[in-house]
Design an enzyme around this catalytic site. Structure first.
Site, PDB file in Angstrom:
ATOM      1  N   CYS A  51      -6.997   1.018   4.435  1.00 43.60           N
ATOM      2  CA  CYS A  51      -7.684   1.749   5.653  1.00 43.60           C
ATOM      3  C   CYS A  51      -6.737   2.199   6.733  1.00 43.60           C
ATOM      4  O   CYS A  51      -7.216   2.900   7.781  1.00 43.60           O
ATOM      5  CB  CYS A  51      -8.461   0.531   6.446  1.00 43.60           C
ATOM      6  N   LEU A  52      -5.378   1.671   6.645  1.00 44.86           N
ATOM      7  CA  LEU A  52      -4.575   2.179   7.732  1.00 44.86           C
ATOM      8  C   LEU A  52      -3.225   3.119   7.374  1.00 44.86           C
ATOM      9  O   LEU A  52      -2.868   3.720   8.166  1.00 44.86           O
ATOM     10  CB  LEU A  52      -3.654   0.955   8.063  1.00 44.86           C
ATOM     11  N   ARG A  53      -3.320   3.373   5.883  1.00 46.23           N
ATOM     12  CA  ARG A  53      -2.078   4.204   5.498  1.00 46.23           C
ATOM     13  C   ARG A  53      -2.433   4.711   4.200  1.00 46.23           C
ATOM     14  O   ARG A  53      -2.958   4.370   3.489  1.00 46.23           O
ATOM     15  CB  ARG A  53      -0.975   3.490   5.610  1.00 46.23           C
ATOM     16  N   SER A  97       2.224  -3.493   9.748  1.00 51.43           N
ATOM     17  CA  SER A  97       0.923  -4.007   9.756  1.00 51.43           C
ATOM     18  C   SER A  97       0.294  -4.495  11.153  1.00 51.43           C
ATOM     19  O   SER A  97       1.073  -4.765  12.010  1.00 51.43           O
ATOM     20  CB  SER A  97       0.394  -5.172   8.751  1.00 51.43           C
ATOM     21  N   GLU A 102       0.412  -9.861   7.503  1.00 49.30           N
ATOM     22  CA  GLU A 102      -1.056 -10.347   6.917  1.00 49.30           C
ATOM     23  C   GLU A 102      -0.663 -10.052   5.187  1.00 49.30           C
ATOM     24  O   GLU A 102       0.311  -9.335   4.843  1.00 49.30           O
ATOM     25  CB  GLU A 102      -1.819  -9.262   7.182  1.00 49.30           C
ATOM     26  N   GLN A 108      -1.993  -5.076  -1.988  1.00 46.69           N
ATOM     27  CA  GLN A 108      -2.453  -3.787  -1.952  1.00 46.69           C
ATOM     28  C   GLN A 108      -1.167  -2.693  -2.639  1.00 46.69           C
ATOM     29  O   GLN A 108      -1.596  -1.886  -3.669  1.00 46.69           O
ATOM     30  CB  GLN A 108      -2.807  -2.982  -0.585  1.00 46.69           C
ATOM     31  N   GLY A 177     -21.613  -1.468  -0.412  1.00 46.27           N
ATOM     32  CA  GLY A 177     -20.593  -1.365  -1.029  1.00 46.27           C
ATOM     33  C   GLY A 177     -20.204  -2.719  -1.869  1.00 46.27           C
ATOM     34  O   GLY A 177     -20.807  -3.955  -1.291  1.00 46.27           O
ATOM     35  N   GLU A 180     -13.188  -4.241  -2.743  1.00 47.74           N
ATOM     36  CA  GLU A 180     -12.378  -5.477  -2.045  1.00 47.74           C
ATOM     37  C   GLU A 180     -13.046  -5.991  -0.804  1.00 47.74           C
ATOM     38  O   GLU A 180     -13.024  -7.169  -0.607  1.00 47.74           O
ATOM     39  CB  GLU A 180     -11.077  -5.105  -2.291  1.00 47.74           C
TER      40      GLU A 180
END
Length: 332
Positions: A51-53, A97, A102, A108, A177, A180
């Site tokens: 979701c960030l990269r 992060s 984290e 991931q 959904g 994960e």
């Protein structure tokens, strides 16, 4: 093994807005990489999407042609050789992060690498680098204990929602959904005795599996809007390339009571235009990061204190290169 052919291209939350990252994903980076492999411009690659990269780690003989295909802008991550390896080690250890150190980024990266292996699109060089990265990711967390008492994204989401409702016990929660993140949300809610949960997914098989394990209700995906109407909190976290909750459908619902919509997907699942309607409070990932404060000073200190583990691993990799008789990389 040729470290000087190892490159990273990509975009992260640090440089691009959520909307800009969505545009990059919708451009189909995997499809572009597949065509570059077919044309033998790229020997192999690992695609990391969170979701960030969105980052592509690759071995290429012609990086300029790759940049041309992606229409590379100034905000793209661009690293090569040993600097790219250092960057990957920083990523896998959680240095880059939002929640420093984290755990999820380690899994991931590992899952992205394993998927690349399974699809036979990695190379010997990528295999060595990623195995070293995963190894240092585990070692760093074990020694530093940086992730102890860490707040995961799902924990942040729960804290964020609790900030809006004094009591969640009487609230109906609808999760869209079964990936994960959706399951992590379900798990933390049930562990906190929040049980009035309804789930849906386009694939009914997966949601039926979850019903076997958790005390939840389920609805067919086609009936999701009627469930939106009944619910107080709607959380969406699918991997769909397009919105799954549309303004056109939501505006016709009875929306007299106040609701929270929390969109945890990239690209976003919920059309942003619904926030113009009364009693709708729409939030996305960017809103959650404001919750991530406190305890950061201690984490930053741990990152600096145990940085030597990453530096040791870099030296190990360079020794391996020397052993293999190839050191075409820059020691910086």
């Amino acid at each position: 093994m040729q470290l000087n052919k190892f490159y990273i291209l990509g975009v992260t939350h640090k440089d691009l807005t959520l909307k800009e990252r969505e545009a990059f994903i919708k451009g189909g980076p995997k499809k572009i990489m597949e065509s570059l492999v077919e044309d033998e411009v790229v020997k192999g690659y690992v695609l990391l999407e969170t979701c960030l990269r969105v980052e592509i780690y690759m071995e290429s003989e012609n990086i300029e042609l790759v940049k041309e295909k992606f229409n590379i802008g100034p905000l793209f991550v661009k690293k090569s050789g040993i600097e790219a390896v250092k960057y990957l080690f920083d990523v896998v250890c959680g240095f880059n992060s939002i929640i420093k150190g984290e755990d999820s980024i380690l899994s991931q990266v590992r899952n992205s690498f394993l998927k690349g292996l399974e699809e036979k699109r990695t190379t010997k060089t990528l295999n060595v680098i990623f195995n070293k990265a995963i190894e240092v990711g585990k070692k760093f967390r074990h020694r530093s204990q940086v992730s102890k008492n860490a707040m995961s994204l799902e924990a942040i989401a729960l804290k964020f929602i609790k900030g809006h409702f004094e009591n969640l016990g009487d609230k109906r929660i609808f999760i869209v959904g079964t990936g994960e993140m959706a399951v992590a949300i379900l798990n933390i809610f049930t562990r906190n005795n929040i049980n009035n949960i309804v789930m849906t997914n386009r694939s009914r098989i997966r949601v039926l599996e979850l019903k076997e394990k958790y005390d939840i209700d389920i609805v067919d995906f086609e009936d999701r809007y009627s469930e939106v109407e009944k619910s107080d909190i709607i959380i969406s976290a699918t991997s769909a390339p397009h919105a799954v909750l549309l303004e056109e459908e939501i505006k016709g619902l009875d929306m007299e009571k106040e609701r929270i919509f929390l969109d945890l997907a990239v690209p976003r699942d919920i059309e942003p235009s619904i926030e113009d309607y009364p009693n709708i409070n729409l939030y996305n990932l960017d809103h959650l990061w404001a919750v991530v404060r406190g305890n950061e000073e201690k984490r930053e200190k741990l990152l600096k204190e145990y940085k030597y583990i990453l530096e040791d691993q870099i030296r190990n990799l360079l020794k391996y290169c020397e052993y293999k008789g190839d050191l075409r990389c820059k020691k910086r």
